[in-house]
Design a protein around this motif. Structure first.
Motif, PDB file in Angstrom:
ATOM      1  N   HIS A 166       0.830  -1.199   0.000  1.00 52.63           N
ATOM      2  CA  HIS A 166       0.000   0.000   0.000  1.00 52.63           C
ATOM      3  C   HIS A 166       0.871   1.258   0.000  1.00 52.63           C
ATOM      4  N   ALA A 167       0.294   2.336  -0.533  1.00 52.38           N
ATOM      5  CA  ALA A 167       0.983   3.626  -0.560  1.00 52.38           C
ATOM      6  C   ALA A 167       0.747   4.356   0.760  1.00 52.38           C
ATOM      7  N   THR A 168       1.689   5.221   1.127  1.00 52.30           N
ATOM      8  CA  THR A 168       1.590   5.989   2.373  1.00 52.30           C
ATOM      9  C   THR A 168       1.882   7.457   2.107  1.00 52.30           C
ATOM     10  N   PHE A 169       0.994   8.314   2.602  1.00 54.53           N
ATOM     11  CA  PHE A 169       1.214   9.758   2.582  1.00 54.53           C
ATOM     12  C   PHE A 169       1.491  10.169   4.024  1.00 54.53           C
ATOM     13  N   LEU A 170       2.743  10.506   4.322  1.00 49.65           N
ATOM     14  CA  LEU A 170       3.158  10.824   5.688  1.00 49.65           C
ATOM     15  C   LEU A 170       3.272  12.331   5.872  1.00 49.65           C
ATOM     16  N   LEU A 171       2.688  12.826   6.977  1.00 51.22           N
ATOM     17  CA  LEU A 171       2.764  14.237   7.330  1.00 51.22           C
ATOM     18  C   LEU A 171       3.587  14.377   8.607  1.00 51.22           C
ATOM     19  N   ALA A 172       4.549  15.275   8.599  1.00 48.52           N
ATOM     20  CA  ALA A 172       5.402  15.478   9.765  1.00 48.52           C
ATOM     21  C   ALA A 172       4.654  16.257  10.831  1.00 48.52           C
ATOM     22  N   SER A 173       4.450  15.622  11.985  1.00 48.13           N
ATOM     23  CA  SER A 173       3.823  16.281  13.117  1.00 48.13           C
ATOM     24  C   SER A 173       4.822  16.328  14.269  1.00 48.13           C
ATOM     25  N   ALA A 174       4.337  16.371  15.506  1.00 50.47           N
ATOM     26  CA  ALA A 174       5.211  16.390  16.683  1.00 50.47           C
ATOM     27  C   ALA A 174       4.372  16.039  17.902  1.00 50.47           C
ATOM     28  N   ARG A 175       5.039  15.529  18.922  1.00 47.06           N
ATOM     29  CA  ARG A 175       4.305  15.150  20.133  1.00 47.06           C
ATOM     30  C   ARG A 175       3.621  16.351  20.776  1.00 47.06           C
ATOM     31  N   VAL A 176       4.197  17.536  20.617  1.00 49.70           N
ATOM     32  CA  VAL A 176       3.560  18.719  21.210  1.00 49.70           C
ATOM     33  C   VAL A 176       2.218  19.026  20.549  1.00 49.70           C
ATOM     34  N   GLY A 177       1.923  18.363  19.429  1.00 52.89           N
ATOM     35  CA  GLY A 177       0.629  18.528  18.797  1.00 52.89           C
ATOM     36  C   GLY A 177      -0.469  17.718  19.462  1.00 52.89           C
ATOM     37  N   SER A 178      -0.102  16.891  20.443  1.00 52.19           N
ATOM     38  CA  SER A 178      -1.095  16.097  21.168  1.00 52.19           C
ATOM     39  C   SER A 178      -1.758  16.951  22.247  1.00 52.19           C
ATOM     40  N   THR A 179      -3.051  17.194  22.116  1.00 54.49           N
ATOM     41  CA  THR A 179      -3.776  17.960  23.129  1.00 54.49           C
ATOM     42  C   THR A 179      -3.868  17.184  24.438  1.00 54.49           C
ATOM     43  N   SER A 180      -4.066  15.872  24.351  1.00 53.50           N
ATOM     44  CA  SER A 180      -4.199  15.048  25.557  1.00 53.50           C
ATOM     45  C   SER A 180      -2.882  14.909  26.318  1.00 53.50           C
ATOM     46  N   ASP A 181      -1.755  15.184  25.657  1.00 56.14           N
ATOM     47  CA  ASP A 181      -0.444  15.048  26.298  1.00 56.14           C
ATOM     48  C   ASP A 181       0.203  16.403  26.568  1.00 56.14           C
ATOM     49  N   ASN A 182      -0.600  17.466  26.504  1.00 59.84           N
ATOM     50  CA  ASN A 182      -0.060  18.820  26.707  1.00 59.84           C
ATOM     51  C   ASN A 182       0.021  19.113  28.208  1.00 59.84           C
ATOM     52  N   ARG A 183       1.209  18.950  28.776  1.00 59.01           N
ATOM     53  CA  ARG A 183       1.404  19.150  30.211  1.00 59.01           C
ATOM     54  C   ARG A 183       2.231  20.385  30.538  1.00 59.01           C
ATOM     55  N   LEU A 184       2.877  20.966  29.539  1.00 57.40           N
ATOM     56  CA  LEU A 184       3.788  22.084  29.799  1.00 57.40           C
ATOM     57  C   LEU A 184       3.276  23.414  29.260  1.00 57.40           C
ATOM     58  N   GLY A 185       2.387  23.379  28.279  1.00 54.61           N
ATOM     59  CA  GLY A 185       1.897  24.617  27.692  1.00 54.61           C
ATOM     60  C   GLY A 185       2.947  25.283  26.823  1.00 54.61           C
ATOM     61  N   GLY A 186       2.724  26.539  26.485  1.00 56.61           N
ATOM     62  CA  GLY A 186       3.667  27.269  25.652  1.00 56.61           C
ATOM     63  C   GLY A 186       3.622  26.832  24.194  1.00 56.61           C
ATOM     64  N   TRP A 187       4.499  27.452  23.399  1.00 62.07           N
ATOM     65  CA  TRP A 187       4.649  27.101  21.988  1.00 62.07           C
ATOM     66  C   TRP A 187       3.281  27.143  21.287  1.00 62.07           C
ATOM     67  N   TYR A 188       2.554  28.223  21.487  1.00 61.01           N
ATOM     68  CA  TYR A 188       1.156  28.308  21.068  1.00 61.01           C
ATOM     69  C   TYR A 188       0.954  28.004  19.585  1.00 61.01           C
ATOM     70  N   THR A 189       1.663  28.713  18.749  1.00 56.49           N
ATOM     71  CA  THR A 189       1.438  28.557  17.316  1.00 56.49           C
ATOM     72  C   THR A 189       1.940  27.209  16.817  1.00 56.49           C
ATOM     73  N   TYR A 190       3.111  26.797  17.270  1.00 55.40           N
ATOM     74  CA  TYR A 190       3.676  25.524  16.828  1.00 55.40           C
ATOM     75  C   TYR A 190       2.799  24.361  17.286  1.00 55.40           C
ATOM     76  N   ARG A 191       2.370  24.389  18.563  1.00 56.28           N
ATOM     77  CA  ARG A 191       1.470  23.339  19.057  1.00 56.28           C
ATOM     78  C   ARG A 191       0.195  23.277  18.214  1.00 56.28           C
ATOM     79  N   ALA A 192      -0.391  24.429  17.966  1.00 55.98           N
ATOM     80  CA  ALA A 192      -1.630  24.462  17.194  1.00 55.98           C
ATOM     81  C   ALA A 192      -1.410  23.901  15.795  1.00 55.98           C
ATOM     82  N   SER A 193      -0.278  24.238  15.198  1.00 54.72           N
ATOM     83  CA  SER A 193      -0.012  23.774  13.833  1.00 54.72           C
ATOM     84  C   SER A 193       0.161  22.263  13.794  1.00 54.72           C
ATOM     85  N   LYS A 194       0.841  21.702  14.779  1.00 54.06           N
ATOM     86  CA  LYS A 194       1.070  20.257  14.779  1.00 54.06           C
ATOM     87  C   LYS A 194      -0.177  19.481  15.197  1.00 54.06           C
ATOM     88  N   SER A 195      -1.031  20.083  16.019  1.00 48.33           N
ATOM     89  CA  SER A 195      -2.339  19.481  16.282  1.00 48.33           C
ATOM     90  C   SER A 195      -3.151  19.416  14.995  1.00 48.33           C
TER      91      SER A 195
END
Length: 297
Positions: free
Chosen positions: A184-213
């Motif tokens: 099968h073919a795969t289309f991969l998008l680069a995200s980051a753990r800070v994009g996880s709303t359920s794992d957001n324990r530190l806050g900050g990085w507002y725009t970057y977090r929002a973009s990776k979410s």
């Protein structure tokens, strides 16, 4: 029988640059790599870093690498790059087997007062609209349900793998270097753990977090589209590579334990291995990290 090709965007430096080299060494498919500037320099940098044993091998690898200009913040640039892909890989004979959508910028903010409108807008344009526009202009190259794809192995039998000790230090090698990749073919998008709303324990990085979410959401949404269009022939996933020694993370190198600060080469190897070991029914539409563990939304 439709033949596969690979997209890496961008490939000018960092993970994309290392990933292109890795794919040239470990796959048999042609690669379309993109850069915003200095295409001849990027091409030379990629090819000169490969170890080839003969002039014939060097020529063969060189013929598999295609460079084209692409700026994810410019839709005419995306349209032009897509047209180049269609010229190189006609839909009648080829399909996009692996697509790595990797655009990303980071400007950290500790509080809302630190958010600069223009800088935030640029982050969202690159990190969110970038992969979305890559979907728009390259998604049609993914195989549809009716396309008969080749079952020949995409990857060569001899894959360079990390040493056992390094593998253990960095969380294990799910799937190892064993087994064949699913067709099968795969289309991969680069995200980051800070994009996880359920794992957001530190806050900050507002725009970057929002973009990776947003990227995690895009991967899921696009996969739902592909279920109808491509069935089991194509999937979309998001991916967290860990902290990689690139310009994007340079400011934070000294805050990361050495064994958790990855080289671009290691990051590329893990990215490919995770893609190779994802199964359609179990893994599609979700976000995975370099260890093969899910990053929850």
């Amino acid at each position: 029988m439709s033949k596969p090709w690979i997209l890496v965007s961008p490939a000018s430096r960092g993970i994309g640059h290392a990933l292109t080299r890795h794919l040239l060494r470990t796959t048999t498919a042609p690669i379309l790599a993109t850069a915003r500037t200095d295409l001849p320099g990027v091409r030379s940098s990629i090819l000169n870093s490969l170890s080839t044993t003969s002039s014939e091998e060097k020529d063969a690898v060189s013929k598999r690498l295609h460079l084209t200009h692409l700026d994810v913040t410019s839709e005419p640039s995306l349209a032009s790059a897509s047209a180049e892909a269609r010229r190189l890989f006609p839909a009648e004979t080829h399909h996009l087997r692996l697509a790595f959508a990797l655009p990303g910028v980071l400007r950290p903010e500790k509080s809302p007062a630190d958010v600069d409108y223009d800088a935030a807008l640029r982050t969202l344009r690159v990190n969110v609209l970038g992969p979305l526009m890559l979907m728009k202009w390259f998604g049609d190259f993914l195989p549809r349900k009716s396309v008969e794809v080749s079952l020949d192995p995409l990857f060569t039998s001899a894959l360079p793998t990390t040493s056992e000790s390094e593998s253990e230090d960095r969380g294990g090698e799910e799937g190892g270097g064993k087994g064949k990749a699913s067709p099968h073919a795969t289309f991969l998008l680069a995200s980051a753990r800070v994009g996880s709303t359920s794992d957001n324990r530190l806050g900050g990085w507002y725009t970057y977090r929002a973009s990776k979410s947003a990227v995690i959401s895009l991967a899921r949404t696009y996969d739902l589209f592909l279920r109808n269009r491509s069935g089991d022939k194509a999937v979309s996933i998001a991916y967290h590579p860990g902290t990689v020694r690139t310009d994007l993370s340079r400011e934070y190198w000294d805050r990361v334990r050495p064994e958790k600060l990855f080289t671009p080469e290691y990051a590329a190897e893990r990215m490919v291995e995770i893609v190779r070991t994802r199964r359609v029914a179990e893994h599609r539409g979700r976000c995975w990290d370099w260890r093969g563990e899910e990053v929850l939304p």
